[in-house]
Scaffold this motif. Structure first.
Motif, PDB file in Angstrom:
ATOM      1  N   ALA A 139       0.831  -1.209   0.000  1.00  0.00           N
ATOM      2  CA  ALA A 139       0.000   0.000   0.000  1.00  0.00           C
ATOM      3  C   ALA A 139       0.862   1.253   0.000  1.00  0.00           C
ATOM      4  N   ILE A 140       1.924   1.247   0.803  1.00  0.00           N
ATOM      5  CA  ILE A 140       2.833   2.398   0.843  1.00  0.00           C
ATOM      6  C   ILE A 140       3.526   2.569  -0.505  1.00  0.00           C
ATOM      7  N   THR A 141       3.991   1.457  -1.061  1.00  0.00           N
ATOM      8  CA  THR A 141       4.681   1.496  -2.354  1.00  0.00           C
ATOM      9  C   THR A 141       3.763   2.028  -3.447  1.00  0.00           C
ATOM     10  N   LYS A 142       2.527   1.552  -3.472  1.00  0.00           N
ATOM     11  CA  LYS A 142       1.562   1.979  -4.491  1.00  0.00           C
ATOM     12  C   LYS A 142       1.230   3.455  -4.343  1.00  0.00           C
ATOM     13  N   ALA A 143       1.027   3.909  -3.101  1.00  0.00           N
ATOM     14  CA  ALA A 143       0.689   5.311  -2.866  1.00  0.00           C
ATOM     15  C   ALA A 143       1.836   6.226  -3.280  1.00  0.00           C
ATOM     16  N   ARG A 144       3.062   5.797  -3.014  1.00  0.00           N
ATOM     17  CA  ARG A 144       4.217   6.610  -3.424  1.00  0.00           C
ATOM     18  C   ARG A 144       4.364   6.617  -4.941  1.00  0.00           C
ATOM     19  N   ALA A 145       4.143   5.477  -5.571  1.00  0.00           N
ATOM     20  CA  ALA A 145       4.256   5.412  -7.032  1.00  0.00           C
ATOM     21  C   ALA A 145       3.247   6.346  -7.695  1.00  0.00           C
ATOM     22  N   ALA A 146       2.062   6.476  -7.091  1.00  0.00           N
ATOM     23  CA  ALA A 146       1.043   7.364  -7.646  1.00  0.00           C
ATOM     24  C   ALA A 146       1.492   8.814  -7.615  1.00  0.00           C
ATOM     25  N   LYS A 151       9.976   3.525  -4.490  1.00  0.00           N
ATOM     26  CA  LYS A 151       9.460   2.605  -3.482  1.00  0.00           C
ATOM     27  C   LYS A 151      10.285   2.720  -2.203  1.00  0.00           C
ATOM     28  N   PRO A 152       9.675   2.430  -1.052  1.00  0.00           N
ATOM     29  CA  PRO A 152      10.401   2.560   0.215  1.00  0.00           C
ATOM     30  C   PRO A 152      11.542   1.556   0.326  1.00  0.00           C
ATOM     31  N   VAL A 153      12.560   1.941   1.065  1.00  0.00           N
ATOM     32  CA  VAL A 153      13.721   1.084   1.310  1.00  0.00           C
ATOM     33  C   VAL A 153      13.618   0.553   2.739  1.00  0.00           C
ATOM     34  N   ILE A 154      13.667  -0.758   2.895  1.00  0.00           N
ATOM     35  CA  ILE A 154      13.629  -1.360   4.224  1.00  0.00           C
ATOM     36  C   ILE A 154      15.001  -1.236   4.866  1.00  0.00           C
ATOM     37  N   ASP A 155      15.036  -0.522   5.988  1.00  0.00           N
ATOM     38  CA  ASP A 155      16.261  -0.370   6.773  1.00  0.00           C
ATOM     39  C   ASP A 155      16.305  -1.533   7.765  1.00  0.00           C
ATOM     40  N   SER A 209      -5.831  -4.368   4.470  1.00  0.00           N
ATOM     41  CA  SER A 209      -6.369  -3.701   3.282  1.00  0.00           C
ATOM     42  C   SER A 209      -6.954  -2.336   3.610  1.00  0.00           C
ATOM     43  N   GLU A 210      -7.212  -2.054   4.898  1.00  0.00           N
ATOM     44  CA  GLU A 210      -7.769  -0.775   5.329  1.00  0.00           C
ATOM     45  C   GLU A 210      -6.686   0.223   5.735  1.00  0.00           C
ATOM     46  N   TYR A 211      -5.433  -0.120   5.566  1.00  0.00           N
ATOM     47  CA  TYR A 211      -4.336   0.750   5.994  1.00  0.00           C
ATOM     48  C   TYR A 211      -4.232   1.986   5.108  1.00  0.00           C
ATOM     49  N   THR A 212      -4.048   3.134   5.739  1.00  0.00           N
ATOM     50  CA  THR A 212      -3.832   4.388   5.024  1.00  0.00           C
ATOM     51  C   THR A 212      -2.424   4.884   5.306  1.00  0.00           C
ATOM     52  N   PRO A 213      -1.548   4.957   4.317  1.00  0.00           N
ATOM     53  CA  PRO A 213      -0.183   5.431   4.558  1.00  0.00           C
ATOM     54  C   PRO A 213      -0.192   6.843   5.133  1.00  0.00           C
ATOM     55  N   PRO A 214       0.613   7.116   6.153  1.00  0.00           N
ATOM     56  CA  PRO A 214       0.654   8.461   6.735  1.00  0.00           C
ATOM     57  C   PRO A 214       1.295   9.453   5.773  1.00  0.00           C
ATOM     58  N   ASN A 215       0.992  10.727   5.966  1.00  0.00           N
ATOM     59  CA  ASN A 215       1.544  11.765   5.097  1.00  0.00           C
ATOM     60  C   ASN A 215       3.063  11.761   5.097  1.00  0.00           C
ATOM     61  N   ALA A 216       3.641  11.424   6.253  1.00  0.00           N
ATOM     62  CA  ALA A 216       5.106  11.425   6.342  1.00  0.00           C
ATOM     63  C   ALA A 216       5.740  10.437   5.373  1.00  0.00           C
ATOM     64  N   MET A 218       4.703   9.925   2.461  1.00  0.00           N
ATOM     65  CA  MET A 218       4.444  10.404   1.106  1.00  0.00           C
ATOM     66  C   MET A 218       5.251  11.640   0.743  1.00  0.00           C
ATOM     67  N   SER A 219       6.070  12.126   1.672  1.00  0.00           N
ATOM     68  CA  SER A 219       6.699  13.433   1.456  1.00  0.00           C
ATOM     69  C   SER A 219       8.198  13.369   1.177  1.00  0.00           C
ATOM     70  N   MET A 220       8.809  12.206   1.347  1.00  0.00           N
ATOM     71  CA  MET A 220      10.260  12.112   1.180  1.00  0.00           C
ATOM     72  C   MET A 220      10.624  11.447  -0.142  1.00  0.00           C
ATOM     73  N   PRO A 221      11.564  12.034  -0.895  1.00  0.00           N
ATOM     74  CA  PRO A 221      12.003  11.403  -2.148  1.00  0.00           C
ATOM     75  C   PRO A 221      12.564  10.003  -1.920  1.00  0.00           C
TER      76      PRO A 221
END
Length: 249
Positions: A139-146, A151-155, A209-216, A218-221
């Motif tokens: 969900a996070i990956t899809k929201a960022r791609a939009a 895509k996020p990097v797992i630390d 499936s109900e998870y909403t990615p936080p704004n934080a 969505m804001s970082m390159p």
């Protein structure tokens, strides 16, 4: 009744609902309960609330709604429901996808009537914590791609910390429970640049499936995260999942 509901929704520009036999079983059970025990209410002295009945039937939903009616015909029942603001709101709700209908003979006002129960819901699939984590990451990956973001990097360090901390969260995932996780994560992590900070966010949801990615998120390159999930319970003791997301900045 199912066909009539979808016609009424279509006339007002709302998408059709899918018929769900599981919801129909729940609706029929409640209609029979009311007819047998001579009451007309959403809460039953024997089966409790709609949430209780759905949980007992093992139907996991993100949203559940219920309409009750007594009338001599389907059309008269639906006409009456449409005239009631609360029932109309349930019929035209946009947060539902499925419906089940239960109808039994013998009304409370007249034995010639029937009792109608409409159960509306948005069913969701139960997942293990590992499955839920995968769904949330997607969900996070899809929201960022939009938004045109990578895509996020797992630390690995943050991920280990998230997995160790998520079990300590209360089932509400309250702010008090989240507390100083971010500070502890920063203290445990190694090799970060000067001025590094770690943002901690958490959610309790009925299903991933109900998870909403936080704004934080969505804001970082470039997004470096730790992500963990664990089983939880809602206020009624029904299954849920708690999500812990750590974001390095």
């Amino acid at each position: 009744m199912f066909a009539r509901v979808n016609r009424d929704r279509a006339e007002r520009g709302h998408p059709a609902l899918t018929y769900d036999p599981r919801l129909a079983d729940v609706a029929r059970y409640h209609a029979h309960d009311m007819a047998t025990n001579r009451f007309f209410a959403h809460d039953s002295p024997t089966s409790g609330s709609l949430d209780d009945r759905l949980a007992r039937a093992r139907v996991l939903v993100a949203v559940g709604r219920e309409n009750l009616a007594e009338a001599d015909t389907v059309n008269n029942a639906e006409d009456g429901l449409l005239k009631s603001p609360g029932h109309f709101a349930n019929l035209m709700a946009t947060d539902i996808t499925h419906i089940g209908v239960g109808i039994v003979p013998g009304g409370l006002l007249s034995p010639a009537n029937q009792l109608f129960v409409q159960v509306f819901a948005r069913p969701v699939e139960a997942q293990s914590p590992s499955e839920a984590r995968k769904t949330v990451l997607e969900a996070i990956t899809k929201a960022r791609a939009a938004r045109g973001l990578a895509k996020p990097v797992i630390d690995s360090q943050l991920n280990d910390i998230a997995e160790s901390e998520v079990l300590g969260l209360d089932d509400e995932v309250s702010q008090a429970s989240l507390g100083d996780i971010g500070k502890r994560a920063l203290a445990k992590s190694k090799g970060g640049p000067p001025g590094r900070a770690i943002l901690c966010t958490g959610q309790r949801i009925v299903a991933a499936s109900e998870y909403t990615p936080p704004n934080a998120a969505m804001s970082m390159p470039v997004l470096r995260i730790g992500l963990a999930a664990a089983a939880a319970k809602d206020e009624r003791g029904h299954p849920a999942v708690k999500i812990l997301l750590l974001i390095a900045s």
